[in-house]
Scaffold this motif. Structure first.
Motif, PDB file in Angstrom:
ATOM      1  N   THR A 102      -2.493  20.233 -13.028  1.00 33.28           N
ATOM      2  CA  THR A 102      -2.140  21.027 -14.201  1.00 33.28           C
ATOM      3  C   THR A 102      -3.296  21.028 -15.198  1.00 33.28           C
ATOM      4  N   LEU A 103      -3.817  19.819 -15.453  1.00 33.91           N
ATOM      5  CA  LEU A 103      -4.932  19.711 -16.389  1.00 33.91           C
ATOM      6  C   LEU A 103      -6.131  20.510 -15.896  1.00 33.91           C
ATOM      7  N   THR A 159       2.503  11.315  -7.352  1.00 34.49           N
ATOM      8  CA  THR A 159       2.867  12.171  -8.472  1.00 34.49           C
ATOM      9  C   THR A 159       1.671  12.479  -9.361  1.00 34.49           C
ATOM     10  N   VAL A 160       0.638  11.667  -9.276  1.00 35.74           N
ATOM     11  CA  VAL A 160      -0.495  11.846 -10.178  1.00 35.74           C
ATOM     12  C   VAL A 160      -1.228  13.168  -9.984  1.00 35.74           C
ATOM     13  N   ARG A 207       1.372   7.015  -6.479  1.00 35.86           N
ATOM     14  CA  ARG A 207       0.168   7.790  -6.752  1.00 35.86           C
ATOM     15  C   ARG A 207       0.410   9.273  -6.481  1.00 35.86           C
ATOM     16  N   THR A 219      -5.770  24.276 -16.268  1.00 36.22           N
ATOM     17  CA  THR A 219      -5.986  24.700 -17.646  1.00 36.22           C
ATOM     18  C   THR A 219      -7.467  24.665 -17.971  1.00 36.22           C
ATOM     19  N   ARG A 227       2.306   1.866  -3.336  1.00 33.12           N
ATOM     20  CA  ARG A 227       1.288   2.334  -4.263  1.00 33.12           C
ATOM     21  C   ARG A 227       0.986   3.805  -4.023  1.00 33.12           C
ATOM     22  N   ARG A 228       0.934   4.162  -2.718  1.00 34.34           N
ATOM     23  CA  ARG A 228       0.640   5.545  -2.380  1.00 34.34           C
ATOM     24  C   ARG A 228       1.739   6.474  -2.884  1.00 34.34           C
ATOM     25  N   LEU A 263      -0.101  16.151 -12.057  1.00 39.39           N
ATOM     26  CA  LEU A 263      -0.554  16.149 -13.454  1.00 39.39           C
ATOM     27  C   LEU A 263      -2.011  16.561 -13.525  1.00 39.39           C
ATOM     28  N   ARG A 264      -2.794  15.966 -12.614  1.00 41.57           N
ATOM     29  CA  ARG A 264      -4.216  16.291 -12.626  1.00 41.57           C
ATOM     30  C   ARG A 264      -4.422  17.773 -12.374  1.00 41.57           C
ATOM     31  N   ASN A 286       0.820  -1.202   0.000  1.00 39.86           N
ATOM     32  CA  ASN A 286       0.000   0.000   0.000  1.00 39.86           C
ATOM     33  C   ASN A 286       0.855   1.252   0.000  1.00 39.86           C
TER      34      ASN A 286
END
Lengths: 172, 153
Positions: free
Chosen positions: B22-23, B15-16, B13, B26, B9-10, B19-20, B6
């Motif tokens: 940033t999207l 880093t995700v 995760r 925008t 995995r965390r 990215l989100r 776990n």
């Protein structure tokens, strides 16, 4: 539009777009709520219950639900026709097609679907009955990200009132 | 073992969200002009104006005590208004079926309450059907509002 975006931002958007497939491959699954969710979905549906991701029910169930809002599982959830039409269209477009949800669950209830029951088979009846849970429809009682469509195990949290023994069992 | 998995995995995760974000930023910039014009709340009225509207329709003054009794009693069905909104409805309520949290109903405890006439009509229609199996009369709505408006911190 363009003046709002600096060249720096555009660079990042490009990088993000290139990396997105990778990002979704890391996760068990991404957030289940589509980005184009109409504000009226939150306003009209999520005021009484979790904003259920449309992909959790097949199109036939959504169609029946939206046709009978006056008697919505024992509650009057009626809406003006324009909003009903808008939400129906969005729900149909985003309904579940993946094989585990394409089957219509009893009474069009997400909580009666075979996949839902399997995923929650180890939850004791006493846990569902806790005042902090009340009902299997209350996803957010245990799924911390439910209102944003996130149901990953990482965001599971104990509902208030679990016994020590139930806490131990939680991880099985 | 699963604890270690776990954690790994965390960590990946973590880093995700960048990215989100940033999207999302925008997307927000692109949609700013659209979302500003689409307001979920019309905010075209006030709790006092709604009480006055229903009193005028009822052609009788509102009575806060009558409103309190109406709000907190069952009307033949399984629920009262207080089943979901609490008694008094000055704190967060909880949907009697689903457990979903509901913002406080008394205006002094929730500045958004009764500020959109379309919402006021819609929720009275829905909730009266749930509690009374009929629409509420203007007099009943005026009484309830008189009580809600009288609740102060």
């Amino acid at each position: 539009m363009t003046p709002l975006m600096s060249s720096f931002t555009r660079l990042w958007v490009g990088a993000a777009a290139a990396l997105t497939p990778l990002a979704s491959a890391w996760a068990d699954h991404g957030p289940l709520l589509p980005r184009n969710m109409p504000p009226s979905y939150v306003q009209e549906c999520a005021s009484c219950h979790t904003a259920y991701p449309p992909a959790l029910l097949p199109a036939a169930s959504w169609q029946r639900l939206m046709g009978g809002l006056k008697q919505h599982y024992g509650s009057d959830a009626s809406l003006d026709p324009a909003t009903v039409a808008q939400l129906s269209q969005w729900l149909q477009a985003n309904a579940g097609t993946y094989k585990r949800v394409s089957e219509v669950p009893p009474q069009d209830r997400i909580t009666r679907a075979a996949w839902f029951e399997r995923k929650h088979r180890r939850i004791e009846p006493a846990v569902w009955a806790l005042p902090s849970v009340k009902s299997a429809a209350n996803c957010a009682a245990c799924h911390g990200g439910a209102d944003q469509g996130r149901y990953d195990d990482d965001e599971l949290r104990y509902p208030a009132g679990l016994t020590q023994r139930q806490r131990w069992m939680w991880h099985d | 073992m699963s604890f270690l998995l776990n954690r790994a995995r965390r960590a990946r995760r973590a880093t995700v969200p960048t990215l989100r974000a940033t999207l999302l930023a925008t997307g927000l910039a692109l949609c700013a002009s659209v979302s500003l014009s689409v307001s979920a709340w019309a905010a075209d009225t006030s709790p006092a104006a709604q009480q006055a509207r229903f009193s005028a329709e009822a052609k009788a003054p509102a009575d806060a005590e009558r409103g309190r009794v109406f709000f907190t009693s069952r009307q033949g069905g399984e629920w009262s208004c207080a089943s979901c909104h609490g008694n008094p409805p000055t704190a967060q309520g909880k949907h009697a079926n689903t457990g979903k949290l509901i913002k406080p109903l008394a205006p002094a405890f929730n500045p958004m309450a009764f500020t959109d006439s379309a919402r006021v009509d819609k929720w009275f229609r829905r909730n009266c059907n749930d509690v009374l199996k009929r629409e509420c009369s203007p007099g009943e709505k005026a009484d309830v509002l008189a009580w809600l408006n009288s609740l102060k911190p």
